[in-house]
Design an enzyme around this catalytic site. Structure first.
Site, PDB file in Angstrom:
ATOM      1  N   HIS A 210      32.370 -30.605 -27.981  1.00  0.00           N
ATOM      2  CA  HIS A 210      33.396 -31.576 -28.334  1.00  0.00           C
ATOM      3  C   HIS A 210      33.979 -31.352 -29.718  1.00  0.00           C
ATOM      4  O   HIS A 210      35.113 -31.756 -29.976  1.00  0.00           O
ATOM      5  CB  HIS A 210      32.843 -33.007 -28.251  1.00  0.00           C
ATOM      6  N   GLY A 211      33.213 -30.764 -30.597  1.00  0.00           N
ATOM      7  CA  GLY A 211      33.769 -30.566 -31.932  1.00  0.00           C
ATOM      8  C   GLY A 211      32.818 -29.855 -32.858  1.00  0.00           C
ATOM      9  O   GLY A 211      31.597 -29.893 -32.664  1.00  0.00           O
TER      10      GLY A 211
END
Lengths: 475, 343
Positions: free
Chosen positions: A325-326
């Protein structure tokens, strides 16, 4: 271009018109492919090259895999695909994160190393299309599917614009067979697809952007800590925002694909009605969770090698899922929290089953409410700009916050957030075993029309103040 | 089961779609038209949404700038206090570009112009002793980054279409978004009052304080906001040293033929008292001219500029902006930043 923009509406209208002309199926697919490339290039033209590189490498690798029988050669081919795709992903998404942590590790042993940030622009949708092409190559390697004989079909599979930049992550076995024979959308599919597009835009523009996002920003984008009520309101508002934003995008994608005669898999199944964390991951971002299960968790051994190894496999899968996700420890921590939730659930499951607790309605409600609250607590780490801010907000949620501070939220904002999120959760609970299609079939036609009208009115009368991209565009 | 062997293709429910869409579209159109008509009767007006793409649209004009270009940078005062029609009337042959951003220090935009080697126009930079400090240097960076990284054809077309819609329809004004209208009706049992703020397509902004129902609250909020930063202190020497990057940016523009003037726009009442107590003009602002030899205009130095009242202590009412603009132009001509006006 974003779905909630004037240019996209014009683009979609033109694509639909061209797609429904009396032309050959090959021409229609070519039209869709060119439209998809135009769609992606509209964001940032040079990055279309990355998409082409990924497509070309995996097409070539898959063809070679079909001609190669030697185990080592096949493994080398797969490694080429993995290295290229994951390498590009690592370069654009994780390079600054890796450099920063490398520098921090060296400082720990008193070596000063301060590399300049690469500052690379994150290509839109790279996490999504990378996983999508990898699933194809891995399936060909494992002989679960044969390589696609048509380059056009394969390119369209990788680049199909409704789901290119934010999913759902589609398996080749679901999409490529749809390319083989001409597909036309019936008037029911065009209408239902358009209705889904309106629903998705309503969730994104009205609920996520116009209603919940400003409340979330008042809590998370300020320098000081919220009190407990504000922290919980902010987190619950974000629970609603991220669902409406992401599920809204997926709903739009499914609706647009339907208008073009294609079927995309469901990506959300009323996740806030989940009665447990395993259940939550069967309902939230289904295409990613099944990808992680099939290509990471199961190859690691799944739950077949004892409880300790299962726990380790869950932790690895969820940590990497968080990192997907990041490029931030906050996302890793978020994934780690969910792995703890899943492990705790597995440990407590025998007791629940022993006393048949799950059959009692009150226990189901309790399980759903608990799941929602724990999931919401974890969202705190997903949303906060830094890990420290996340810890601060989490501490506030648990009652540790500075006293006598001016309010971050007014009563209207708190009331709005709680009402909107409550309605979302109630709808999820009522719909947990049903589909929208079933509901629409049972309602009188005028109620469907009224709901569509209300959503369209809300869409027109909820102009954005800021240019808010879909949250998952940043992944 | 894979989708292609499921009956997923049959997923669309066979409803009475013709009736559904006819009813839905008719109801939507009637409601929107009634809302538009009602809101106009209540005094609401169209207003452009001042977002990243709108700023980038103006920034792009700087790319084709020449010596006849005047770029306005700063925060909200630069957007509200300058009357663009007056400026255009005085200098019909000049291109005037509004790049000020509400609530944000202009350092990042100044830096962007300094780094643009092709820029040789005139910069009117509204600032204060506080907003020139390095801790605010990234305030407008997201706008600059958006312009350089994301401003492509798709966004340009979308912004043009959005501007057309927002300039003709009241319902496109975020002040009257549905949630706000309903919130007012439910909580205050009354219709939402028209906003006293109007933004135009050139990013200029107009404040009509006669429409502001809660002016006392607005003043109070402004003062509270300003007070939050009032405890920060630097000695005049430290302050001037901290501004050396700003001086370099300005020199970069002036060395290649451009002009830059720093302007402190009017603030009144307690707002002025707070600012003057924190950074006295004689010890701080005046150093820019005396020590760094920069072109500056401080409203307090000129009676023609300090005679204006700011109803909210920080911004002029739109009725005063034409005269203020004329008086400011007089000072800019006196400093030879602008030529004698062409009108």
């Amino acid at each position: 271009m974003q779905f909630d923009s004037f240019t996209f509406l014009i683009f979609l209208f033109l694509v639909l018109c061209l797609h429904h002309l009396p032309i050959t199926w090959q021409l229609k697919k070519l039209n869709l492919l060119l439209a998809s490339y135009l769609f992606y290039a509209a964001w940032n033209p040079p990055f279309i090259l990355l998409l082409w590189i990924s497509t070309a490498i995996d097409w070539r690798v898959s063809l070679q895999l079909s001609h190669t029988t030697a185990k080592t050669s096949r493994q080398l081919l797969l490694a080429t695909s993995l290295f290229t795709n994951l390498g590009l992903l690592a370069l654009f998404k994780y390079s600054d994160f890796l450099l920063h942590n490398f520098s921090a590790a060296l400082q720990f042993v008193n070596i000063a190393y301060h590399p300049a940030k690469l500052g690379l622009i994150l290509p839109l949708g790279i996490s999504f299309y990378t996983f999508q092409t990898l699933s194809y190559t891995i399936d060909v390697f494992k002989r679960k599917t044969k390589p696609c004989p048509s380059l056009l079909d394969y390119c369209l599979y990788v680049s199909f614009f409704p789901q290119l930049v934010a999913g759902p992550i589609v398996r080749s076995t679901d999409f490529l067979p749809q390319c083989q024979k001409p597909r036309t959308a019936s008037r029911h599919e065009i209408s239902w697809g358009f209705a889904l597009l309106i629903l998705g835009l309503f969730e994104k523009s009205v609920l996520a952007d116009s209603t919940l996002a400003p409340i979330v920003e008042h809590v998370f984008d300020v320098t000081r800590e919220p009190n407990a009520l504000e922290a919980w309101t902010g987190v619950l508002a974000f629970s609603g925002q991220i669902f409406c934003d992401f599920a809204g995008y997926s709903t739009c994608a499914i609706g647009i694909a339907m208008m073009l005669g294609f079927s995309l898999p469901r990506n959300f199944n009323f996740p806030y009605a989940a009665t447990g964390f395993a259940d939550f991951w069967k309902r939230w971002h289904i295409s990613l969770s099944t990808w992680l299960k099939d290509y990471l968790y199961i190859p690691l051994g799944g739950n077949r090698q004892g409880s300790i190894r299962t726990a380790i496999n869950i932790i690895i899968t969820m940590l990497l899922g968080g990192l997907w996700h990041g490029a931030s420890w906050s996302f890793v921590f978020w994934g780690g929290l969910h792995s703890l939730y899943l492990i705790a659930e597995r440990i407590s499951m025998p007791m629940i089953q022993k006393y048949a607790l799950a059959k009692y309605r009150i226990m189901q409600l309790f399980a759903a409410a608990s799941t929602f609250l724990f999931v919401s607590f974890a969202w705190c780490f997903f949303r906060a700009k830094t890990f420290d801010r996340a810890l601060g907000a989490a501490a506030s949620m648990l009652g540790h916050y500075p006293k006598n501070q001016p309010a971050l939220l007014n009563s209207l904002e708190i009331t709005t957030a709680l009402i909107v999120v409550s309605v979302i959760v109630v709808i999820h609970w009522l719909m947990r075993y049903r589909t929208l299609k079933e509901m629409a079939t049972q309602w009188p036609w005028w109620s469907t029309a009224l709901i569509l009208a209300l959503m369209m009115i809300a869409l027109v009368m909820s102009p954005g103040v800021e240019d808010r991209a879909f949250i998952y565009f940043q992944f | 089961m894979p989708l292609f062997i499921s009956n997923f293709k049959q997923a669309a429910p066979p409803l009475k779609w013709l009736q559904i869409w006819a009813f839905a579209i008719a109801l939507t159109l009637v409601t929107i038209l009634c809302a538009e008509f009602s809101l106009r009767k209540l005094g609401h007006h169209p207003s452009i949404v001042d977002d990243l793409p709108l700023w980038a649209q103006q920034r792009e004009k700087v790319q084709h700038a020449d010596n006849n270009t005047i770029v306005l940078i700063g925060a909200s005062r630069m957007q509200t206090d300058i009357s663009m029609p007056t400026f255009h009337a005085m200098y019909p042959n000049k291109k005037i570009i509004q790049l000020a951003i509400d609530g944000r220090s202009p350092i990042a935009t100044l830096n962007d112009l300094a780094n643009d080697q092709n820029f040789t126009g005139t910069v009117l930079c509204a600032a204060t002793a506080l907003t020139l400090l390095p801790q605010y240097q990234h305030d407008q960076q997201s706008y600059v980054d958006y312009y350089h990284r994301n401003w492509h054809l798709n966004h340009k077309i979308n912004r043009q279409l959005a501007t057309f819609f927002q300039s003709h329809w009241v319902i496109a004004n975020p002040h009257v978004k549905l949630a706000s209208l309903l919130g007012n009706l439910v909580l205050k049992r009354q219709a939402r009052s028209p906003s006293y703020v109007t933004t135009y397509a050139d990013r200029s902004r107009q404040l009509d304080y006669q429409k502001a129902k809660n002016l006392i609250e607005i003043r109070q909020r402004r003062l509270e906001q300003r007070q939050k930063n009032a405890n920060f202190h630097l000695s005049p020497k430290q302050w001037f040293a901290a501004l050396s990057p700003i001086v370099e940016m300005i020199r970069s523009i002036t060395n290649r033929g451009g002009k830059v003037v720093l302007i402190h726009l009017p603030i009144t009442s307690n707002y002025w008292l707070i600012a003057e107590k924190q950074f006295p003009k004689k010890l701080y602002w005046d150093q820019l001219r005396l020590a760094a030899n920069l072109q500056t205009i401080h409203f307090k130095s000129f009676r023609t500029l300090s005679q204006f009242n700011c109803p909210d202590t920080s911004h002029l009412d739109y009725r005063d902006t034409p005269l203020f603009t004329l008086k400011l132009i007089e000072q800019l001509v006196a400093l030879r930043i602008l030529p004698t006006h062409q009108h």
